[in-house]
Design an enzyme around this catalytic site. Structure first.
Site, mmCIF file in Angstrom:
data_model
loop_
_atom_site.group_PDB
_atom_site.id
_atom_site.type_symbol
_atom_site.label_atom_id
_atom_site.label_comp_id
_atom_site.label_asym_id
_atom_site.label_seq_id
_atom_site.Cartn_x
_atom_site.Cartn_y
_atom_site.Cartn_z
ATOM 1 N N HIS A 48 0.819 -1.215 0.000
ATOM 2 C CA HIS A 48 0.000 0.000 0.000
ATOM 3 C C HIS A 48 0.854 1.268 0.000
ATOM 4 O O HIS A 48 0.676 2.126 -0.882
ATOM 5 C CB HIS A 48 -0.961 -0.020 1.196
ATOM 6 C CG HIS A 48 -1.668 1.277 1.435
ATOM 7 N ND1 HIS A 48 -2.550 1.831 0.534
ATOM 8 C CD2 HIS A 48 -1.593 2.156 2.481
ATOM 9 C CE1 HIS A 48 -3.004 2.975 1.013
ATOM 10 N NE2 HIS A 48 -2.436 3.204 2.183
ATOM 11 N N HIS A 72 4.165 6.737 5.532
ATOM 12 C CA HIS A 72 3.023 7.446 6.125
ATOM 13 C C HIS A 72 2.261 6.648 7.178
ATOM 14 O O HIS A 72 1.521 7.224 7.979
ATOM 15 C CB HIS A 72 2.066 7.945 5.020
ATOM 16 C CG HIS A 72 1.197 6.885 4.413
ATOM 17 N ND1 HIS A 72 1.568 6.146 3.320
ATOM 18 C CD2 HIS A 72 -0.049 6.452 4.745
ATOM 19 C CE1 HIS A 72 0.598 5.308 2.989
ATOM 20 N NE2 HIS A 72 -0.393 5.465 3.840
ATOM 21 N N GLU A 76 2.021 5.326 12.954
ATOM 22 C CA GLU A 76 0.720 4.904 13.480
ATOM 23 C C GLU A 76 0.654 3.397 13.711
ATOM 24 O O GLU A 76 0.119 2.943 14.731
ATOM 25 C CB GLU A 76 -0.382 5.308 12.495
ATOM 26 C CG GLU A 76 -1.770 4.900 12.956
ATOM 27 C CD GLU A 76 -2.833 5.137 11.901
ATOM 28 O OE1 GLU A 76 -4.018 5.071 12.236
ATOM 29 O OE2 GLU A 76 -2.466 5.387 10.735
ATOM 30 N N ASP A 77 1.198 2.606 12.772
ATOM 31 C CA ASP A 77 0.939 1.158 12.787
ATOM 32 C C ASP A 77 2.138 0.290 13.147
ATOM 33 O O ASP A 77 2.014 -0.933 13.159
ATOM 34 C CB ASP A 77 0.422 0.717 11.405
ATOM 35 C CG ASP A 77 -0.932 1.331 11.077
ATOM 36 O OD1 ASP A 77 -1.660 1.667 12.029
ATOM 37 O OD2 ASP A 77 -1.252 1.471 9.884
ATOM 38 N N ASP A 139 -3.396 8.256 -0.730
ATOM 39 C CA ASP A 139 -3.691 7.133 0.165
ATOM 40 C C ASP A 139 -5.144 6.694 -0.012
ATOM 41 O O ASP A 139 -5.446 5.506 -0.133
ATOM 42 C CB ASP A 139 -3.424 7.577 1.610
ATOM 43 C CG ASP A 139 -3.934 6.588 2.634
ATOM 44 O OD1 ASP A 139 -3.337 5.508 2.764
ATOM 45 O OD2 ASP A 139 -4.932 6.894 3.323
ATOM 46 N N ASP A 259 -24.233 16.174 -24.570
ATOM 47 C CA ASP A 259 -22.815 16.334 -24.235
ATOM 48 C C ASP A 259 -22.280 15.267 -23.270
ATOM 49 O O ASP A 259 -21.693 15.565 -22.253
ATOM 50 C CB ASP A 259 -22.509 17.748 -23.720
ATOM 51 C CG ASP A 259 -23.280 18.149 -22.469
ATOM 52 O OD1 ASP A 259 -24.119 17.383 -22.006
ATOM 53 O OD2 ASP A 259 -23.020 19.244 -21.965
#
Length: 722
Positions: A48, A72, A76-77, A139, A259
């Site tokens: 990812h 990124h 956090e993870d 993301d 259109d």
């Protein structure tokens, strides 16, 4: 999974001076930190961040942004920390990674109040460094591309959030290609049948008419070549969601929709753009009202193009966008064009707009005291609306969202002009302030000294800037009015215990209540955020207590079992002196109703719950609240006289709210603390005799039988005492 070599090969095409070693280090560090983690699809999680970096590399972004994309999710993870990222790379990259982490933790699809607060935080982060939102958008794009691996209910939540927030935000940042892809990916989840039906109709239309895009492209190339204009023509069918939205807006079926094909003509210069326009209009019929010149009047996000719709081959309507190569780069990349690199240096595209200016202007419009909901409203107005261009009498251009009024125009020029506005002339003719402005109109604002924003202006204004300025002015006007009203309430309450509301007493009360000063306290009192009893009790607690000891409230009702709890029903609010009956309620003891209360009809077949009660004889303390609806004239001093009259009767106003405001009359809802029903009648009689009181009545509602006084107050816009 993309390898570091493949990523670097893409980066080298636009930035040969890239720091390959640092990007490789980030790649290896991110892969190590995410080792063992899996996505919902079962793939290694690090696929990812690599995909996000690849999306940003396609936009030709700098090394710091690409490294942020690779890292990124680490803070956090994983066990990675801010300090470690700063040490291995630099402080700038650590701040970017931390900023993306904070955005990831914001729940933008939460309740409206929380969503508004989080939107404010998102824009604060964007103001610090807009690259944070570029990483976040990339993301979200990759997550939407791989959304099928999520649970169905999670897919719907993410798709709705994407459609409502991220896609419009990408559009406002000028990244139209990303907006269209995000919308289409979300549309696939939210309405798969609708999307499939559009695609099926496209396939059927192609079978019937052949490749329309190729035919019209060939026609255009032939015409331009005949006039010696060098241009690139790109045709495409519009995205399924774009077509679906047009069908919904115009309430037309697919067969009647025009259109659905769009063509872009990319030229070498501005002059060639207008030459192309002339050739196309001479060759095909122009559709009236479908011409927009965004070259002479660019959009706020830097977008420039000429738009026109013509009736082309076989009478089919097609939209044509005409622009130069530099304009096209901005139209495709938007914000990214401001940060993109070419040949190792930051690209200097003259049409790229620094998005920080837009973000900063939004943040500047709202002070920290402004409601987050107001900020969210302004952001959505900015993101969702198209624009109109109007002129001042001196010929200066003012850009406004579609649907804007002369009031918005006035505030766009200057807040002072907006606040003093009393009228407007459009193209020389006097018009109402609620008139919707159109492209090219000349607007003149008429001002008057002493004019102040009106409450009704909030319904007229369409821009966040105007609405924010109006609310700010109204709050200040309300504050002065609340201070005046609070002064009357305080004076009446102090006189009720035989004291005067001196400046010293009010300052002492404010200090005890932990408010800044007496004005702040009086403003809260006038706004019903605190009660007059609280103010008096803050200075003279012993006097307030003495007024409450006539009859113990626990012994006020006779007929209850020992220690049996009771409470007054809020539907009828029975007062001492009225015939009463009790209804047993599980968890609430006995609820006391007036004998003629309409709510008792629902208990007619439950006689076992009825309890015969009556009030204890004697003098009851003025603690029994009654609700009054009062209509008064909108004149100076009326509110003060009302408060004085009630205070002179020995009653206390514990809460107050305006339920309706008209130019000539105000409707009020008062909660008054009384002794008994005779006390109520005397107050109604005194108020009815006042010339400026049009109507006064006791507020009783059988629908309020099972709710609390706090809930009633909430319905009426009253605040619970602190």
């Amino acid at each position: 999974m993309m390898s570091p070599d493949a990523l670097l090969a893409t980066v080298r095409t636009y930035n040969p001076k890239t720091n390959e070693a640092l990007i490789r280090t980030a790649f290896e560090y991110g892969e190590r930190m995410h080792e063992g983690q899996k996505r919902h699809s079962g793939e290694p999680y690090f696929t990812h961040p690599i995909a996000v970096a690849g999306i940003l590399a396609e936009q030709k972004l700098d090394d710091a942004t690409l490294i942020t994309a690779l890292l990124h999710d680490t803070i956090e993870d994983t066990k990675s920390t801010y300090g470690e990222v700063a040490q291995m790379f630099d402080e700038d990259i650590a701040k970017l990674v931390d900023g993306v982490t904070k955005l990831t933790n914001l729940q933008l699809s939460s309740s409206e109040t929380k969503q508004a607060e989080n939107f404010r935080k998102l824009f604060v982060a964007m103001a610090k460094d807009v690259r944070v939102i570029l990483v976040k958008l990339a993301d979200r794009l990759h997550n939407m591309r791989t959304i099928k691996a999520m649970r169905p209910e999670k897919q719907v939540i993410k798709a709705r959030e994407t459609m409502d927030i991220y896609a419009p935000l990408a559009g406002r940042m000028g990244m139209q290609w990303m907006r269209e892809e995000l919308e289409d990916l979300a549309f696939r989840v939210l309405n798969p049948e609708g999307r499939a039906s559009i695609i099926r109709r496209f396939i059927r239309l192609q079978r019937e008419t052949g490749d329309v895009i190729e035919k019209i492209t060939g026609d255009m190339e032939k015409e331009l070549a005949a006039h010696y204009i060098d241009a690139t023509i790109v045709g495409r069918a519009k995205k399924p969601y774009s077509i679906w939205r047009k069908m919904e807006e115009k309430e037309q079926g697919f067969s009647r929709l025009s259109d659905i094909y769009g063509f872009r003509v990319i030229t070498a210069s501005d002059e060639d753009c207008y030459r192309v326009l002339g050739v196309i209009h001479r060759r095909w019929f122009a559709v009236p009202g479908r011409f927009k010149d965004y070259i002479s009047q660019p959009k706020t996000n830097g977008y420039r193009s000429i738009h026109t719709t013509v009736s082309g081959r076989d009478g089919k309507r097609v939209e044509v966008q005409i622009r130069t190569r530099q304009m096209h780069d901005v139209a495709e990349a938007g914000v990214a064009a401001h940060w993109s690199y070419r040949d190792g240096i930051r690209s200097q595209n003259p049409f790229a707009v620094d998005p920080v200016k837009w973000v900063a202007s939004l943040n500047e419009q709202f002070g920290p005291e402004d409601d987050h909901e107001d900020f969210l409203e302004a952001v959505k107005l900015e993101m969702y609306s198209d624009q109109v261009f109007c002129f001042t009498p001196k010929g200066e251009v003012v850009k406004l969202p579609r649907g804007a009024t002369p009031l918005d125009f006035a505030y766009a020029i200057h807040t002072r002009i907006g606040s003093a506005c009393v009228g407007a002339k459009v193209d020389g003719l006097r018009v109402p302030l609620w008139t919707r402005l159109k492209n090219g109109q000349s607007v003149e604002i008429v001002t008057a000294q002493g004019q102040q924003p009106q409450f009704t202006w909030l319904d007229i204004a369409a821009t966040g800037k105007a609405k924010s300025a109006i609310r700010r002015s109204l709050r200040e006007q309300d504050r002065q009015r609340f201070i005046k009203l609070g002064s009357e309430l305080a004076r009446s309450a102090f006189e009720n215990v035989g004291r005067k509301a001196t400046d010293k007493a009010l300052q002492a009360a404010a200090k005890t209540l932990r408010l800044d000063d007496s004005d702040a306290m009086l403003a809260e009192l006038g706004a019903s955020l605190i009660t007059a009893n609280e103010v008096v009790r803050a200075v003279y607690p012993e006097l307030v207590e003495k007024t409450d000891d006539s009859i113990d409230s626990n012994r006020a009702v006779i007929g209850l079992d020992q220690d049996q709890a009771h409470e007054r029903a809020q539907c009828c609010q029975p007062l001492p002196g009225e015939r009463i009956i009790g209804i047993t309620q599980r968890g609430r003891g006995v609820v006391v109703h007036a004998i003629d209360c309409a709510a008792l009809s629902q208990f007619e077949d439950q006689t076992h719950r009825w309890v015969d009660l009556h009030w204890q004889a004697g003098t009851h303390p003025p603690i029994h609240s009654a609700h009054l609806d009062v209509t008064i004239g909108n004149d100076a001093g009326v509110m003060g006289r009302i408060c004085t009259l009630i205070g002179e009767q020995g009653a206390n106003i514990s809460d107050l709210a305006f339920t309706d405001r008209k130019p000539d009359f105000y409707r009020l809802h008062l909660i008054v603390d009384l002794r008994d029903v005779e006390h109520l009648h005397s107050i109604i009689s005194v108020l009815s005799a006042e010339d400026d009181v049009a109507e006064v009545s006791r507020h009783q509602n059988p629908n309020d039988a099972n709710i609390s006084v706090t809930e009633i107050g909430t319905r009426l816009g009253l605040q619970a005492p602190r």
